[in-house]
Design a protein around this motif. Structure first.
Motif, PDB file in Angstrom:
ATOM      1  N   VAL A 157       0.856  -1.188   0.000  1.00 17.59           N
ATOM      2  CA  VAL A 157       0.000   0.000   0.000  1.00 17.59           C
ATOM      3  C   VAL A 157       0.890   1.236   0.000  1.00 17.59           C
ATOM      4  O   VAL A 157       1.781   1.365   0.842  1.00 17.59           O
ATOM      5  CB  VAL A 157      -0.937   0.038   1.232  1.00 17.59           C
ATOM      6  CG1 VAL A 157      -1.765   1.322   1.235  1.00 17.59           C
ATOM      7  CG2 VAL A 157      -1.851  -1.175   1.248  1.00 17.59           C
ATOM      8  N   VAL A 158       0.642   2.148  -0.949  1.00 23.46           N
ATOM      9  CA  VAL A 158       1.422   3.370  -1.072  1.00 23.46           C
ATOM     10  C   VAL A 158       0.496   4.580  -0.972  1.00 23.46           C
ATOM     11  O   VAL A 158      -0.265   4.842  -1.900  1.00 23.46           O
ATOM     12  CB  VAL A 158       2.192   3.432  -2.417  1.00 23.46           C
ATOM     13  CG1 VAL A 158       3.115   4.647  -2.446  1.00 23.46           C
ATOM     14  CG2 VAL A 158       2.977   2.162  -2.651  1.00 23.46           C
ATOM     15  N   PRO A 159       0.498   5.330   0.137  1.00 24.28           N
ATOM     16  CA  PRO A 159      -0.312   6.557   0.199  1.00 24.28           C
ATOM     17  C   PRO A 159       0.165   7.552  -0.857  1.00 24.28           C
ATOM     18  O   PRO A 159       1.366   7.732  -1.060  1.00 24.28           O
ATOM     19  CB  PRO A 159      -0.040   7.080   1.614  1.00 24.28           C
ATOM     20  CG  PRO A 159       0.429   5.876   2.381  1.00 24.28           C
ATOM     21  CD  PRO A 159       1.194   5.048   1.398  1.00 24.28           C
ATOM     22  N   VAL A 160      -0.802   8.195  -1.555  1.00 27.06           N
ATOM     23  CA  VAL A 160      -0.423   9.125  -2.625  1.00 27.06           C
ATOM     24  C   VAL A 160      -1.030  10.511  -2.478  1.00 27.06           C
ATOM     25  O   VAL A 160      -0.752  11.383  -3.283  1.00 27.06           O
ATOM     26  CB  VAL A 160      -0.801   8.568  -4.017  1.00 27.06           C
ATOM     27  CG1 VAL A 160      -0.011   7.312  -4.332  1.00 27.06           C
ATOM     28  CG2 VAL A 160      -2.295   8.296  -4.111  1.00 27.06           C
ATOM     29  N   GLY A 161      -1.870  10.746  -1.491  1.00 29.08           N
ATOM     30  CA  GLY A 161      -2.440  12.082  -1.343  1.00 29.08           C
ATOM     31  C   GLY A 161      -3.847  12.027  -0.799  1.00 29.08           C
ATOM     32  O   GLY A 161      -4.256  11.021  -0.212  1.00 29.08           O
ATOM     33  N   GLU A 162      -4.592  13.088  -1.009  1.00 27.30           N
ATOM     34  CA  GLU A 162      -5.943  13.179  -0.480  1.00 27.30           C
ATOM     35  C   GLU A 162      -6.906  13.711  -1.543  1.00 27.30           C
ATOM     36  O   GLU A 162      -6.533  14.537  -2.377  1.00 27.30           O
ATOM     37  CB  GLU A 162      -5.996  14.109   0.727  1.00 27.30           C
ATOM     38  CG  GLU A 162      -5.257  13.592   1.944  1.00 27.30           C
ATOM     39  CD  GLU A 162      -5.332  14.567   3.100  1.00 27.30           C
ATOM     40  OE1 GLU A 162      -5.473  14.111   4.242  1.00 27.30           O
ATOM     41  OE2 GLU A 162      -5.244  15.787   2.854  1.00 27.30           O
ATOM     42  N   ARG A 266     -10.484  12.663   1.852  1.00 23.07           N
ATOM     43  CA  ARG A 266     -10.387  11.206   1.838  1.00 23.07           C
ATOM     44  C   ARG A 266      -8.985  10.808   1.378  1.00 23.07           C
ATOM     45  O   ARG A 266      -8.608  11.049   0.232  1.00 23.07           O
ATOM     46  CB  ARG A 266     -11.444  10.606   0.912  1.00 23.07           C
ATOM     47  CG  ARG A 266     -11.374   9.103   0.818  1.00 23.07           C
ATOM     48  CD  ARG A 266     -12.650   8.475   0.299  1.00 23.07           C
ATOM     49  NE  ARG A 266     -12.942   8.812  -1.082  1.00 23.07           N
ATOM     50  CZ  ARG A 266     -13.876   8.190  -1.808  1.00 23.07           C
ATOM     51  NH1 ARG A 266     -14.593   7.228  -1.254  1.00 23.07           N
ATOM     52  NH2 ARG A 266     -14.109   8.546  -3.054  1.00 23.07           N
ATOM     53  N   PRO A 267      -8.177  10.192   2.253  1.00 25.33           N
ATOM     54  CA  PRO A 267      -6.838   9.748   1.846  1.00 25.33           C
ATOM     55  C   PRO A 267      -6.918   8.728   0.711  1.00 25.33           C
ATOM     56  O   PRO A 267      -7.776   7.840   0.728  1.00 25.33           O
ATOM     57  CB  PRO A 267      -6.264   9.120   3.116  1.00 25.33           C
ATOM     58  CG  PRO A 267      -7.041   9.746   4.226  1.00 25.33           C
ATOM     59  CD  PRO A 267      -8.432   9.947   3.678  1.00 25.33           C
ATOM     60  N   ALA A 298      -2.865  10.050   6.957  1.00 18.28           N
ATOM     61  CA  ALA A 298      -3.750   9.611   8.033  1.00 18.28           C
ATOM     62  C   ALA A 298      -4.317   8.238   7.740  1.00 18.28           C
ATOM     63  O   ALA A 298      -5.516   8.037   7.682  1.00 18.28           O
ATOM     64  CB  ALA A 298      -4.868  10.627   8.218  1.00 18.28           C
ATOM     65  N   GLN A 299      -3.451   7.299   7.523  1.00 23.58           N
ATOM     66  CA  GLN A 299      -3.902   5.941   7.243  1.00 23.58           C
ATOM     67  C   GLN A 299      -3.063   4.958   8.045  1.00 23.58           C
ATOM     68  O   GLN A 299      -1.839   5.031   8.066  1.00 23.58           O
ATOM     69  CB  GLN A 299      -3.771   5.613   5.752  1.00 23.58           C
ATOM     70  CG  GLN A 299      -4.867   6.206   4.888  1.00 23.58           C
ATOM     71  CD  GLN A 299      -6.177   5.507   5.107  1.00 23.58           C
ATOM     72  OE1 GLN A 299      -6.241   4.339   5.423  1.00 23.58           O
ATOM     73  NE2 GLN A 299      -7.260   6.234   4.942  1.00 23.58           N
ATOM     74  N   ARG A 300      -3.725   4.003   8.692  1.00 30.65           N
ATOM     75  CA  ARG A 300      -3.019   2.969   9.428  1.00 30.65           C
ATOM     76  C   ARG A 300      -2.670   1.846   8.466  1.00 30.65           C
ATOM     77  O   ARG A 300      -3.514   1.359   7.729  1.00 30.65           O
ATOM     78  CB  ARG A 300      -3.915   2.428  10.554  1.00 30.65           C
ATOM     79  CG  ARG A 300      -3.269   1.336  11.388  1.00 30.65           C
ATOM     80  CD  ARG A 300      -4.076   1.122  12.658  1.00 30.65           C
ATOM     81  NE  ARG A 300      -5.423   0.700  12.345  1.00 30.65           N
ATOM     82  CZ  ARG A 300      -5.778  -0.564  12.138  1.00 30.65           C
ATOM     83  NH1 ARG A 300      -4.867  -1.520  12.199  1.00 30.65           N
ATOM     84  NH2 ARG A 300      -7.035  -0.880  11.854  1.00 30.65           N
ATOM     85  N   ARG A 306       4.833  -2.396   2.972  1.00 31.01           N
ATOM     86  CA  ARG A 306       4.770  -1.079   2.357  1.00 31.01           C
ATOM     87  C   ARG A 306       5.895  -0.852   1.362  1.00 31.01           C
ATOM     88  O   ARG A 306       6.990  -1.369   1.506  1.00 31.01           O
ATOM     89  CB  ARG A 306       4.797   0.007   3.441  1.00 31.01           C
ATOM     90  CG  ARG A 306       3.520   0.070   4.255  1.00 31.01           C
ATOM     91  CD  ARG A 306       3.678   0.941   5.472  1.00 31.01           C
ATOM     92  NE  ARG A 306       4.493   0.249   6.469  1.00 31.01           N
ATOM     93  CZ  ARG A 306       4.864   0.793   7.607  1.00 31.01           C
ATOM     94  NH1 ARG A 306       4.530   2.009   7.905  1.00 31.01           N
ATOM     95  NH2 ARG A 306       5.601   0.117   8.457  1.00 31.01           N
ATOM     96  N   HIS A 307       5.594  -0.026   0.377  1.00 31.38           N
ATOM     97  CA  HIS A 307       6.576   0.359  -0.638  1.00 31.38           C
ATOM     98  C   HIS A 307       7.648   1.237  -0.004  1.00 31.38           C
ATOM     99  O   HIS A 307       8.822   1.145  -0.331  1.00 31.38           O
ATOM    100  CB  HIS A 307       5.851   1.121  -1.752  1.00 31.38           C
ATOM    101  CG  HIS A 307       6.703   1.406  -2.944  1.00 31.38           C
ATOM    102  ND1 HIS A 307       7.295   0.416  -3.679  1.00 31.38           N
ATOM    103  CD2 HIS A 307       7.047   2.576  -3.519  1.00 31.38           C
ATOM    104  CE1 HIS A 307       7.956   0.957  -4.679  1.00 31.38           C
ATOM    105  NE2 HIS A 307       7.832   2.264  -4.605  1.00 31.38           N
ATOM    106  N   GLU A 308       7.244   2.133   0.919  1.00 31.21           N
ATOM    107  CA  GLU A 308       8.151   2.964   1.681  1.00 31.21           C
ATOM    108  C   GLU A 308       7.614   3.066   3.087  1.00 31.21           C
ATOM    109  O   GLU A 308       6.447   2.794   3.347  1.00 31.21           O
ATOM    110  CB  GLU A 308       8.253   4.375   1.074  1.00 31.21           C
ATOM    111  CG  GLU A 308       8.992   4.403  -0.245  1.00 31.21           C
ATOM    112  CD  GLU A 308       9.198   5.826  -0.721  1.00 31.21           C
ATOM    113  OE1 GLU A 308       8.829   6.765   0.016  1.00 31.21           O
ATOM    114  OE2 GLU A 308       9.730   5.989  -1.821  1.00 31.21           O
TER     115      GLU A 308
END
Length: 327
Positions: A157-162, A266-267, A298-300, A306-308
């Protein structure tokens, strides 16, 4: 049992015909029938019921089908991943996403992608809900998914923004000169609701948010697509909540946009069963460059490969952080 036999079986099921499946696979019908019989012998029973007009799955076939589909799709993904190790200069990339993100966010991203990687064929798979998107990734439909972070992450899972959610009203509404509004100020308004509205803890987001503000939204019209709801709101049918990117793409300047106070965000994340490489990794990098992170996401991501490394808090669906300024 072989991968080819499972591919033949899946094709027969999808085509609902041995004749059409043989044509699609470029094999003779006797050869196809021989492979299906060999597969049935291997699993210990009939998978297909031959009928006068087409075929039908047996109970054993219904149980076998999703696993065969996953194996066939995983093999295709494996081939694309292997070819992607030489870089993002050729081949295919399958991306799954929500319809609202495909309409609002991705057009500009894909335009930039085509300029940078013109030889990569991108296949977009669109889904109505985050749940359907997660199921598609679990089934191996796409190389990666772009949407809200999944409740049950499949791997990386890679967070990319909101994604910013805003309220749409006509340009001549009495509130049109403002930039923000609190929900209690809209308690007497009619609302345009959409079937694609996010669901948080089993409750539609707008019902949840308005309930916290002390009222239940009065629905004027239900729509199937967000872009339709936005156009109706712009015409004065009612208030609509939608992604800011969808609003800009649907009606441009023909409406007024209000930011809820506190703001709704929404993340978003890219996720996949395996770490992205080659073209997939380049696509992730492009998405991340589109939204420079304002701070720790803001994500658990506990229990997720994780990718990073990212610091993370906990959120689910659109949320209303009280200290988040309007974007």
């Amino acid at each position: 049992m072989s991968l080819r036999q499972m591919e033949y079986f899946v094709t027969v099921v999808h085509e609902a015909s041995f004749t059409r499946a043989a044509d699609a696979l470029h094999v003779t019908q006797p050869a196809l029938s021989h492979q299906i019989k060999a597969l049935e012998k291997s699993v210990g029973g009939a998978l297909l019921e031959r009928m006068a007009r087409g075929v039908r799955l047996t109970p054993m076939g219904r149980a076998f089908l999703p696993h065969a589909e996953l194996a066939v799709r995983s093999a295709a993904q494996a081939r694309r991943a292997a070819r992607a190790t030489v870089g993002a200069e050729g081949g295919e990339l399958h991306v799954a996403t929500l319809h609202s993100l495909a309409v609002g966010v991705l057009p500009d991203v894909l335009a930039r992608w085509r300029k940078a990687h013109p030889r990569v064929l991108l296949r977009l798979h669109e889904y109505a809900t985050a749940e359907a998107l997660e199921e598609a990734v679990q089934r191996g439909t796409a190389d990666l998914a772009f949407g809200p972070e999944p409740a049950d992450p499949p791997g990386t899972v890679v967070p990319v923004g909101e994604e910013e959610l805003v309220l749409v009203i006509p340009f001549d509404d009495r509130l049109a000169g403002r930039t923000t509004v609190t929900l209690p100020e809209l308690a007497d308004r009619a609302w345009i609701r959409c079937a694609l509205e996010p669901v948080v803890d089993g409750e539609r987001f707008l019902d949840r948010a308005c309930g916290k503000a002390g009222f239940r939204p009065r629905t004027a019209v239900w729509t199937e697509h967000t872009s339709t709801a936005v156009r109706m709101a712009a015409a004065g049918v009612g208030v609509c909540a939608a992604s800011a990117d969808v609003v800009r793409g649907a009606v441009g300047e023909d409406c007024a946009i209000l930011t809820p106070d506190p703001a709704w965000r929404r993340p978003l994340a890219v996720y996949a069963r395996v770490p992205p490489t080659g073209a997939a990794e380049a696509f992730v990098d492009l998405l991340r460059a589109t939204w420079p992170a304002p701070g720790p996401p803001a994500q658990r991501v506990t229990g997720v490969r994780r990718h990073e490394e990212h610091e993370a808090g906990e959120a689910s669906g659109p949320h209303e952080p009280p200290a988040t300024p309007a974007r």
